[in-house]
Design an enzyme around this catalytic site. Structure first.
Site, PDB file in Angstrom:
ATOM      1  NE  ARG A 157      -3.083  -9.042   0.961  1.00  0.00           N
ATOM      2  CZ  ARG A 157      -1.820  -8.858   0.546  1.00  0.00           C
ATOM      3  NH1 ARG A 157      -1.490  -7.828  -0.209  1.00  0.00           N
ATOM      4  NH2 ARG A 157      -0.889  -9.719   0.888  1.00  0.00           N
ATOM      5  CB  ILE A 158      -7.233  -2.749  -2.352  1.00  0.00           C
ATOM      6  CG1 ILE A 158      -6.424  -2.824  -1.048  1.00  0.00           C
ATOM      7  CG2 ILE A 158      -8.226  -1.590  -2.294  1.00  0.00           C
ATOM      8  CD1 ILE A 158      -5.496  -1.641  -0.790  1.00  0.00           C
ATOM      9  CB  THR A 237      -8.283   4.419  -3.337  1.00  0.00           C
ATOM     10  OG1 THR A 237      -8.432   3.159  -4.012  1.00  0.00           O
ATOM     11  CG2 THR A 237      -9.619   5.119  -3.231  1.00  0.00           C
ATOM     12  NE  ARG A 239       1.546   5.101  -2.228  1.00  0.00           N
ATOM     13  CZ  ARG A 239       0.752   4.616  -1.269  1.00  0.00           C
ATOM     14  NH1 ARG A 239      -0.564   4.772  -1.334  1.00  0.00           N
ATOM     15  NH2 ARG A 239       1.268   3.974  -0.230  1.00  0.00           N
ATOM     16  CD  GLU A 268      -1.059  11.754  -1.417  1.00  0.00           C
ATOM     17  OE1 GLU A 268      -1.594  10.906  -2.112  1.00  0.00           O
ATOM     18  OE2 GLU A 268      -0.854  11.620  -0.197  1.00  0.00           O
ATOM     19  CG  HIS A 286      -3.403   9.213   1.012  1.00  0.00           C
ATOM     20  ND1 HIS A 286      -2.197   9.148   0.378  1.00  0.00           N
ATOM     21  CD2 HIS A 286      -3.766   7.907   1.200  1.00  0.00           C
ATOM     22  CE1 HIS A 286      -1.842   7.880   0.200  1.00  0.00           C
ATOM     23  NE2 HIS A 286      -2.789   7.104   0.708  1.00  0.00           N
ATOM     24  N   GLY A 288      -7.811   6.590   2.493  1.00  0.00           N
ATOM     25  CA  GLY A 288      -8.148   5.184   2.207  1.00  0.00           C
ATOM     26  C   GLY A 288      -8.158   4.278   3.433  1.00  0.00           C
TER      27      GLY A 288
HETATM   28  C1  DGY Z   1      -1.307   2.520   1.994  1.00  0.00           C
HETATM   29  O1  DGY Z   1      -1.306   1.784   2.984  1.00  0.00           O
HETATM   30  O2  DGY Z   1      -0.508   2.374   1.061  1.00  0.00           O
HETATM   31  C2  DGY Z   1      -2.320   3.587   1.975  1.00  0.00           C
HETATM   32  O3  DGY Z   1      -2.171   4.440   0.913  1.00  0.00           O
HETATM   33  C3  DGY Z   1      -2.314   4.302   3.304  1.00  0.00           C
HETATM   34  O4  DGY Z   1      -3.527   4.923   3.459  1.00  0.00           O
END
Ligand code: DGY
Length: 329
Positions: A157-158, A237, A239, A268, A286, A288
């Protein structure tokens, strides 16, 4: 209803209000910090449901000790913090919040791409420090974006949303995916599915969108940096641990690649030694999914996931249907 829910961090009110309509007790971590593992264990006792954050470790021990637990609703799309296999074995449903943060995260990847390639953060530091001496022909030159090649690692998706935004810059798009061809990217952008090595060798900008699994941990390390163009930029963006962060520090320090834009880190909120001292990296904390819209929708989605499980219905975003089947059998 006599259900009892614990939320491990303060989240937007919409989701909490929804839960309060259906559950007798909804308690929220009162501290403005993540709970320690032991605190979480203590707070989880006697709960039917938890809303957990990506910083909470939900492991087999916790799932074993909290006998009352029916559902873990992770407030994130990523769920590498939850032992889903162990939850399935114990008939505990695990859910996540996909979709509602796709655009905010894709935008963040672009924000980092622009920031690092056009040296915006470096320029901001110089300007604030009163060190801007006026326009100069060779001052803070970055890299062009238009017409370049964008490599998407993980065209879900992203990754797809990130790639679609490249239309404005007429980019060539390469992508990797562990599933079938991405028809949207191929038809809309003429994108090509390639293997990782080809993507690393040919891309000018590489954006990581793959989940963290045992297969993707340290997917990008010293060997991979050596394959990338010296002029290329890496954006993450997804992990942090998808990249070997220590190897990244070396690659950036030795100019093996031109730069990186990071929103996520291997441990993190700690950074690997040396990372923060480098000028050719932009470091975001973090962010995103950190828009009002996304975070509101995530809270509603997490609440809806919990309520469905407590009603013995199928939640909108279940990661282990097998557990749901056990639970409703
Ligand atoms: C997620 O939803 O996995 C994102 O990293 C949160 O910002």
């Amino acid at each position: 209803m006599s259900f009892n829910v614990f939320i491990t961090r303060q989240i937007p009110d919409e989701g909490v209000a929804l839960l309060r309509k259906y559950c007798q007790t909804v308690e929220i971590n009162p501290h403005d910090r993540p709970l320690t593992y032991d605190e979480l264990l203590e707070k989880a006792r006697g709960r039917d449901a938890l809303i957990t954050m990506l910083s909470d470790r939900i492991d087999d021990r916790l799932l074993h000790e909290i006998k009352s637990l029916k559902v873990v609703a992770n407030y994130a799309v990523g769920y590498d913090n939850v032992d889903v296999k162990a939850a399935t074995g114990r008939g505990i449903v695990v859910t996540n919040t996909p979709g509602v943060l796709t655009d905010s995260t894709a935008d963040m990847a672009w924000a980092l791409l622009f920031s690092v390639s056009r040296r915006i953060v470096e320029g901001d530091r110089i300007t604030r420090a009163g060190k801007f001496m006026g326009w100069a022909p060779l001052f803070l030159l970055g890299g062009d974006i238009v017409g370049k090649t964008l490599g998407i690692i993980g065209a879900g998706r992203i990754g797809t949303a990130m790639a679609m935004r490249s239309r404005g810059w007429c980019m060539k798009v390469l992508y990797t995916t562990h599933t079938n061809k991405n028809a949207v990217l191929e038809e809309m952008l003429g994108a090509q599915k390639v293997d990782l090595d080809t993507l690393l060798r040919e891309s000018d900008f590489i954006s990581i969108h793959t989940p963290l699994t045992e297969k993707t941990r340290h997917l990008i390390g010293a060997k991979e940096f050596a394959m990338m163009k010296k002029t290329s930029y890496l954006i993450n963006t997804a992990r942090g641990a998808v990249i070997d962060e220590a190897a990244l520090v070396e690659a950036l320090r030795n100019k093996v690649i031109a730069g990186a834009g990071l929103d996520v880190y291997e441990e993190e909120p700690k950074l690997k030694p040396g990372l923060a001292a480098l000028e050719n990296v932009v470091l975001a904390p973090h962010l995103g999914s950190a828009t009002v819209e996304s975070r509101n929708k995530m809270s509603v989605m997490a609440a809806e996931n919990i309520i469905a499980v407590l009603k013995k219905q199928r939640p909108p975003h279940c990661l282990n249907l097998e557990a749901l089947v056990k639970r409703t059998a």
